[in-house]
Design a protein around this motif. Sequence first.
Motif, PDB file in Angstrom:
ATOM      1  N   SER A  19       0.891   5.347   7.673  1.00  0.00           N
ATOM      2  CA  SER A  19       0.764   5.061   6.242  1.00  0.00           C
ATOM      3  C   SER A  19       1.714   3.952   5.798  1.00  0.00           C
ATOM      4  CB  SER A  19       1.034   6.325   5.423  1.00  0.00           C
ATOM      5  OG  SER A  19       0.076   7.303   5.684  1.00  0.00           O
ATOM      6  N   MET A  20       2.926   3.952   6.341  1.00  0.00           N
ATOM      7  CA  MET A  20       3.859   2.880   5.994  1.00  0.00           C
ATOM      8  C   MET A  20       3.369   1.525   6.494  1.00  0.00           C
ATOM      9  SD  MET A  20       6.213   3.913   4.044  1.00  0.00           S
ATOM     10  CE  MET A  20       7.261   2.486   4.087  1.00  0.00           C
ATOM     11  N   VAL A  21       2.790   1.517   7.680  1.00  0.00           N
ATOM     12  CA  VAL A  21       2.222   0.277   8.203  1.00  0.00           C
ATOM     13  C   VAL A  21       1.048  -0.165   7.330  1.00  0.00           C
ATOM     14  CG1 VAL A  21       1.002  -0.749  10.166  1.00  0.00           C
ATOM     15  CG2 VAL A  21       3.030   0.655  10.562  1.00  0.00           C
ATOM     16  N   ALA A  22       0.238   0.793   6.893  1.00  0.00           N
ATOM     17  CA  ALA A  22      -0.891   0.470   6.012  1.00  0.00           C
ATOM     18  C   ALA A  22      -0.394  -0.103   4.687  1.00  0.00           C
ATOM     19  CB  ALA A  22      -1.742   1.707   5.768  1.00  0.00           C
ATOM     20  N   ALA A  23       0.694   0.439   4.161  1.00  0.00           N
ATOM     21  CA  ALA A  23       1.260  -0.099   2.922  1.00  0.00           C
ATOM     22  C   ALA A  23       1.755  -1.531   3.143  1.00  0.00           C
ATOM     23  CB  ALA A  23       2.410   0.789   2.443  1.00  0.00           C
ATOM     24  N   PHE A  24       2.422  -1.751   4.275  1.00  0.00           N
ATOM     25  CA  PHE A  24       2.903  -3.094   4.592  1.00  0.00           C
ATOM     26  C   PHE A  24       1.744  -4.085   4.706  1.00  0.00           C
ATOM     27  CE2 PHE A  24       3.773  -6.228   7.957  1.00  0.00           C
ATOM     28  CZ  PHE A  24       4.748  -6.966   7.317  1.00  0.00           C
ATOM     29  N   VAL A  25       0.698  -3.675   5.404  1.00  0.00           N
ATOM     30  CA  VAL A  25      -0.465  -4.550   5.576  1.00  0.00           C
ATOM     31  C   VAL A  25      -1.132  -4.831   4.234  1.00  0.00           C
ATOM     32  CG1 VAL A  25      -2.780  -4.681   6.596  1.00  0.00           C
ATOM     33  CG2 VAL A  25      -0.845  -3.937   7.987  1.00  0.00           C
ATOM     34  N   ALA A  47      -1.798   0.138  -1.482  1.00  0.00           N
ATOM     35  CA  ALA A  47      -0.397   0.175  -1.055  1.00  0.00           C
ATOM     36  C   ALA A  47       0.303   1.382  -1.670  1.00  0.00           C
ATOM     37  CB  ALA A  47       0.315  -1.116  -1.449  1.00  0.00           C
ATOM     38  N   GLY A  48       0.029   1.648  -2.925  1.00  0.00           N
ATOM     39  CA  GLY A  48       0.610   2.815  -3.587  1.00  0.00           C
ATOM     40  C   GLY A  48       0.154   4.117  -2.965  1.00  0.00           C
ATOM     41  N   TYR A  49      -1.135   4.214  -2.656  1.00  0.00           N
ATOM     42  CA  TYR A  49      -1.651   5.424  -1.997  1.00  0.00           C
ATOM     43  C   TYR A  49      -0.965   5.635  -0.653  1.00  0.00           C
ATOM     44  CZ  TYR A  49      -5.663   4.926  -5.210  1.00  0.00           C
ATOM     45  OH  TYR A  49      -6.472   4.804  -6.308  1.00  0.00           O
ATOM     46  N   ALA A  50      -0.808   4.549   0.100  1.00  0.00           N
ATOM     47  CA  ALA A  50      -0.214   4.650   1.434  1.00  0.00           C
ATOM     48  C   ALA A  50       1.261   5.050   1.356  1.00  0.00           C
ATOM     49  CB  ALA A  50      -0.369   3.320   2.181  1.00  0.00           C
ATOM     50  N   ILE A  51       1.986   4.522   0.390  1.00  0.00           N
ATOM     51  CA  ILE A  51       3.398   4.879   0.244  1.00  0.00           C
ATOM     52  C   ILE A  51       3.542   6.339  -0.159  1.00  0.00           C
ATOM     53  CG2 ILE A  51       5.467   4.470  -1.156  1.00  0.00           C
ATOM     54  CD1 ILE A  51       4.684   1.471  -1.077  1.00  0.00           C
ATOM     55  N   ALA A  52       2.721   6.792  -1.099  1.00  0.00           N
ATOM     56  CA  ALA A  52       2.770   8.202  -1.508  1.00  0.00           C
ATOM     57  C   ALA A  52       2.409   9.112  -0.337  1.00  0.00           C
ATOM     58  CB  ALA A  52       1.828   8.437  -2.685  1.00  0.00           C
ATOM     59  N   CYS A  53       1.408   8.722   0.421  1.00  0.00           N
ATOM     60  CA  CYS A  53       1.000   9.502   1.590  1.00  0.00           C
ATOM     61  C   CYS A  53       2.135   9.567   2.606  1.00  0.00           C
ATOM     62  CB  CYS A  53      -0.244   8.860   2.197  1.00  0.00           C
ATOM     63  SG  CYS A  53      -1.033   9.824   3.473  1.00  0.00           S
TER      64      CYS A  53
END
Length: 169
Positions: A19-25, A47-53
């Motif tokens: 999820s952090m990698v997805a937020a970065f991407v 990005a917000g969804y990925a960070i919360a996840c």
Amino acid sequence: MSQLVFRFYQGLMFLSCVSMVAAFVSVLLGVLAREVHWDLPGLDAYAGYAIACALFLALPSTLRRGEHIRVTLLLDRLPARVRGAFEWVCLVGGLTIALALAWFSIRLVWMSWTTHDISPGADATPLWIPQIGMALGCVGFALSFAHALLMRLRGDQFIAMGAEAAHIE
């Protein structure tokens, strides 16, 4: 049984890393898209969804590793017997709160699924999809508190307390 649960925590931590990698991407794509004048709607929301996840999925492992913020100012000044009782109360309280979080997050996912709730932003994502990470992390968090209580009951230590963590606290 503990090994199975520990592997579950590791799996959740792996998903948190993904999820952090997805937020970065997502953020990187947003920056690149602005530079080349592309319109990629919803990247900020993703990005917000990925960070919360990532945050929720990491809860069980951070509890296990003793990386949650613990206020030891009071605990260090208590006698050993009182401190042990207070830690039991804290674990039971944490379990109670984590169970409530798990219950309501699962309920939120179910309500979003049944009502076909979508994001009001440009991404129009069905909200149950990003909410699954939150619910899974909350269930894992409740499981980790229950696991901590069971290990404490057996006389084992669940929450790691390394020298660095003890020094920082």
